[in-house]
Design a protein around this motif. Sequence first.
Motif, mmCIF file in Angstrom:
data_model
loop_
_atom_site.group_PDB
_atom_site.id
_atom_site.type_symbol
_atom_site.label_atom_id
_atom_site.label_comp_id
_atom_site.label_asym_id
_atom_site.label_seq_id
_atom_site.Cartn_x
_atom_site.Cartn_y
_atom_site.Cartn_z
ATOM 1 N N GLN A 1 11.342 2.969 9.218
ATOM 2 C CA GLN A 1 10.343 3.578 8.178
ATOM 3 C C GLN A 1 9.068 2.880 8.747
ATOM 4 O OE1 GLN A 1 13.035 3.605 4.119
ATOM 5 N NE2 GLN A 1 11.542 1.900 4.187
ATOM 6 N N SER B 1 9.847 -1.267 1.789
ATOM 7 C CA SER B 1 10.508 -0.909 0.543
ATOM 8 C C SER B 1 12.212 -1.432 0.564
ATOM 9 C CB SER B 1 9.799 -0.087 -0.578
ATOM 10 O OG SER B 1 10.004 1.302 0.660
ATOM 11 N N LYS B 2 12.924 -1.953 -0.197
ATOM 12 C CA LYS B 2 14.148 -2.447 -0.325
ATOM 13 C C LYS B 2 14.743 -1.495 -0.874
ATOM 14 C CE LYS B 2 14.087 -6.236 -1.524
ATOM 15 N NZ LYS B 2 12.987 -7.379 -1.890
ATOM 16 N N ASP B 3 13.949 -0.838 -1.849
ATOM 17 C CA ASP B 3 15.193 0.306 -2.728
ATOM 18 C C ASP B 3 14.329 1.253 -3.703
ATOM 19 O OD1 ASP B 3 13.889 -1.050 -5.252
ATOM 20 O OD2 ASP B 3 15.613 -2.597 -4.816
ATOM 21 N N ALA B 4 14.089 2.430 -4.800
ATOM 22 C CA ALA B 4 13.618 3.037 -4.884
ATOM 23 C C ALA B 4 12.692 2.509 -6.236
ATOM 24 C CB ALA B 4 14.392 4.996 -5.473
ATOM 25 N N LEU C 1 9.909 0.356 -4.179
ATOM 26 C CA LEU C 1 8.838 2.145 -3.899
ATOM 27 C C LEU C 1 8.490 2.268 -4.108
ATOM 28 C CD1 LEU C 1 9.052 3.713 -1.442
ATOM 29 C CD2 LEU C 1 10.388 5.337 -1.840
ATOM 30 N N THR D 1 3.747 1.704 -3.790
ATOM 31 C CA THR D 1 2.925 3.019 -3.565
ATOM 32 C C THR D 1 2.196 2.744 -4.512
ATOM 33 O OG1 THR D 1 4.990 4.570 -2.932
ATOM 34 C CG2 THR D 1 3.236 5.290 -3.349
ATOM 35 N N PRO E 1 -1.834 6.720 1.307
ATOM 36 C CA PRO E 1 -2.040 5.728 0.746
ATOM 37 C C PRO E 1 -3.509 6.195 0.387
ATOM 38 C CG PRO E 1 -0.312 4.072 1.717
ATOM 39 C CD PRO E 1 -0.550 5.323 2.732
ATOM 40 N N GLY E 2 -3.281 5.889 -1.107
ATOM 41 C CA GLY E 2 -4.956 6.853 -0.762
ATOM 42 C C GLY E 2 -5.732 7.843 -0.454
ATOM 43 N N GLU F 1 16.229 8.737 -0.066
ATOM 44 C CA GLU F 1 15.008 8.595 -0.595
ATOM 45 C C GLU F 1 13.673 7.498 0.043
ATOM 46 O OE1 GLU F 1 17.310 5.695 -3.250
ATOM 47 O OE2 GLU F 1 17.967 6.860 -2.271
ATOM 48 N N LEU F 2 14.492 6.586 0.629
ATOM 49 C CA LEU F 2 12.752 5.635 0.630
ATOM 50 C C LEU F 2 12.680 6.381 2.218
ATOM 51 C CD1 LEU F 2 15.136 2.491 1.275
ATOM 52 C CD2 LEU F 2 13.467 3.627 -0.516
ATOM 53 N N GLN F 3 12.767 7.775 3.069
ATOM 54 C CA GLN F 3 12.100 8.650 4.262
ATOM 55 C C GLN F 3 10.587 8.975 3.611
ATOM 56 O OE1 GLN F 3 11.753 7.945 6.670
ATOM 57 N NE2 GLN F 3 14.245 6.773 7.671
ATOM 58 N N GLU G 1 -3.249 0.425 9.429
ATOM 59 C CA GLU G 1 -3.167 0.193 8.192
ATOM 60 C C GLU G 1 -4.652 0.929 7.552
ATOM 61 O OE1 GLU G 1 -2.315 2.976 5.967
ATOM 62 O OE2 GLU G 1 -0.073 2.442 5.843
ATOM 63 N N MET H 1 -0.120 0.135 -3.476
ATOM 64 C CA MET H 1 -0.546 0.412 -1.733
ATOM 65 C C MET H 1 -1.732 1.032 -2.793
ATOM 66 S SD MET H 1 -0.103 -0.901 0.323
ATOM 67 C CE MET H 1 -1.571 -0.352 2.434
ATOM 68 N N ALA H 2 -1.804 1.855 -3.066
ATOM 69 C CA ALA H 2 -2.715 3.242 -3.241
ATOM 70 C C ALA H 2 -4.411 2.499 -4.230
ATOM 71 C CB ALA H 2 -2.695 5.047 -3.946
ATOM 72 N N PRO I 1 3.790 0.489 0.875
ATOM 73 C CA PRO I 1 6.160 0.764 0.476
ATOM 74 C C PRO I 1 6.679 0.539 1.895
ATOM 75 C CG PRO I 1 3.750 2.297 0.520
ATOM 76 C CD PRO I 1 3.838 0.932 1.101
ATOM 77 N N ASP I 2 6.348 0.883 2.831
ATOM 78 C CA ASP I 2 7.923 1.633 4.347
ATOM 79 C C ASP I 2 8.336 0.046 4.474
ATOM 80 O OD1 ASP I 2 6.747 3.730 4.563
ATOM 81 O OD2 ASP I 2 5.175 3.627 5.295
ATOM 82 N N GLN J 1 7.272 10.414 2.654
ATOM 83 C CA GLN J 1 6.253 10.479 3.632
ATOM 84 C C GLN J 1 5.072 10.060 2.434
ATOM 85 O OE1 GLN J 1 4.980 8.899 6.390
ATOM 86 N NE2 GLN J 1 7.253 10.536 7.062
ATOM 87 N N ILE J 2 4.254 9.181 2.731
ATOM 88 C CA ILE J 2 3.529 8.712 1.346
ATOM 89 C C ILE J 2 2.350 7.865 2.238
ATOM 90 C CG2 ILE J 2 2.714 7.172 -0.692
ATOM 91 C CD1 ILE J 2 5.653 5.917 0.486
ATOM 92 N N SER K 1 7.946 5.572 10.894
ATOM 93 C CA SER K 1 7.180 7.191 10.820
ATOM 94 C C SER K 1 6.112 6.555 10.648
ATOM 95 C CB SER K 1 7.974 7.278 10.440
ATOM 96 O OG SER K 1 8.460 7.037 8.871
ATOM 97 N N ARG K 2 5.497 5.944 9.745
ATOM 98 C CA ARG K 2 4.077 5.179 9.259
ATOM 99 C C ARG K 2 3.120 4.999 9.553
ATOM 100 N NH1 ARG K 2 0.831 6.735 6.101
ATOM 101 N NH2 ARG K 2 -1.204 5.542 5.633
#
Lengths: 259, 302
Positions: free
Chosen positions: A192, A132-135, A138, A142, B11-12, B4-6, A34, A145-146, A129-130, B8-9, A195-196
């Motif tokens: 997650q 995270s535990k729940d919505a 997340l 997110t 960041p920035g 929903e956790l999947q 990252e 992180m931004a 964010p990847d 694709q983000i 995949s990130r």
Amino acid sequence: MAGQITRHLKPEEEELLQKREELYALRATLAQRELDLVDFRSELSIFEGRYLRQVGRLYAELDSWKARIAELQARLHPSETLKAEAEAAREHARQTYEEAHGKASELPDFTASPELKSLFRDVAKQIHPDLSKDASDLERRTRLMAEANRAYEAGDAQSLRRILDEYQGGADAVEGEGIGAELIRIIRQISQAKSRLSAIEQELTALQQSEIAMLKKQAEEREGQGGDLLAELANSVRERIERARKDYEALAAREAKPA
Amino acid sequence: MRDELQLQIVPGGSDSLLSLTTTRSGLITRGRADAAILIAHNGDEFEASLGVVLCDVDDIDARDVYCGKALLDEVSVSPENKAPALEFFRRAADQGNATAMFNIGAMYTHGREVEQDYIKAAEWYLKAVHHGHLLTYFNVGVMYQNGLGFEQNYAVAARFYRAAAEGTPGDPPLFDPKVICRLDNTSASDLAEASEWFGRTQRGVPAAQFNLGGLYEAGAGVSRDYLSAYVWMKLAADRVGEAGRYAVGRDRVLGKMSDTEVAQAERLAKALGKLAEKRNQKIDDVMTALKRSLEARRSARR
């Protein structure tokens, strides 16, 4: 050791331990990549800013001379074609001007310090964010992180520290989930994170193949040969501006005293 | 398992000021093409001499009397002969002689016998181009590439080089040299077209082939394409010889290629070799036939 009493771990416990370690290692890798990504992006932004200031603005000037020439020509020989050409040239010059003078051209030159880098790595490790535990978690991660990415690109260590504090302050204690639930959560987090990671690799490759990255590479190669590519480019565009200016003056003289 | 956790983000990503997704990329591409050309020019990687050549104006006596010969030999002419040079070519040009038009353009380009004037040179070159004068296409390409007399424009330069490189003034080039890659398993019509194209390139201007390759290498005016760059530089090098800088350029392009491209380039080189063989065969056949018919005529006279 022979005498030691060891409790035999149940298979799911052993699995959980292994997965925890895997996730721990992945977190470190993810944070590093990252950082690589944000670093590369910010290097490119900075280079682009330099390019726009040193060369892009000269292109804008050149295009503006070209537009003036086209307009003058349309006045000297009125016709629909020349009028359309003049308008197109003016529009093109306007676009070049906007591109060359936009926000991107005002990015300051800065090099990230080692402290800033390590701070960013910590932030990424904690709040990625990847992981995270729940919505709702997340969503919060997110957003943070931004913010962290922006803060890093601006060289703003203070904001990075604040982001870290803010997340830790809000972090709820690990609720008593059962082994099965924890295992599922960790496996999901691992997938997650992976995949990130692959998304980061893809983005890095795309960045490396971008025109601005190629231009930067050319500039670095040139530097290796003892040259300064942006300065040389600027000179060559300046010469062209000079030629365009002369052309314009010659035309203007013709307009002043028609044959 | 997806939920929903999947999401694709990136960041920035969307906040970045980088040019990747904006119109600004046009301005970057422009700088990149200019930079590639600039670097190539500093390393002398483009053929830039707008050679003053030829004087094959039909009237040989007149050519020697007037200073056409002097131009050719680069001998300086005495002041009283200056005007006749231009005058002579002008008269020939008036009668539609394209070489004379080219020569006037070249005189203005180099400031030979006249004051250097790229705009006038460009005007004369365009007249010669109008008459299909092949070498002029190369010169006009150089002038477009360097912004001499014309507004700098790599895409137009590439088109002019291409005409000179393919030996087809005026005709829109239709053949994609990369077809040659596949010649081993290709249709007869492709083969015929390739062989026709190859024949034309052998009459084309090597300097134009080399410069066209350079534009492909730089991605200036055309999309960057190492394979096309390789084809044109190879054709130029094959004509001029391994010792020259055309061969150096060709090998430089090879060095920039990916493994797949190198493999393609090798296939291409082999196919080009075959085309050359075939062509030489044809030339030999024609020469033999000519010799035979000459012999026959001679013996008939006896």
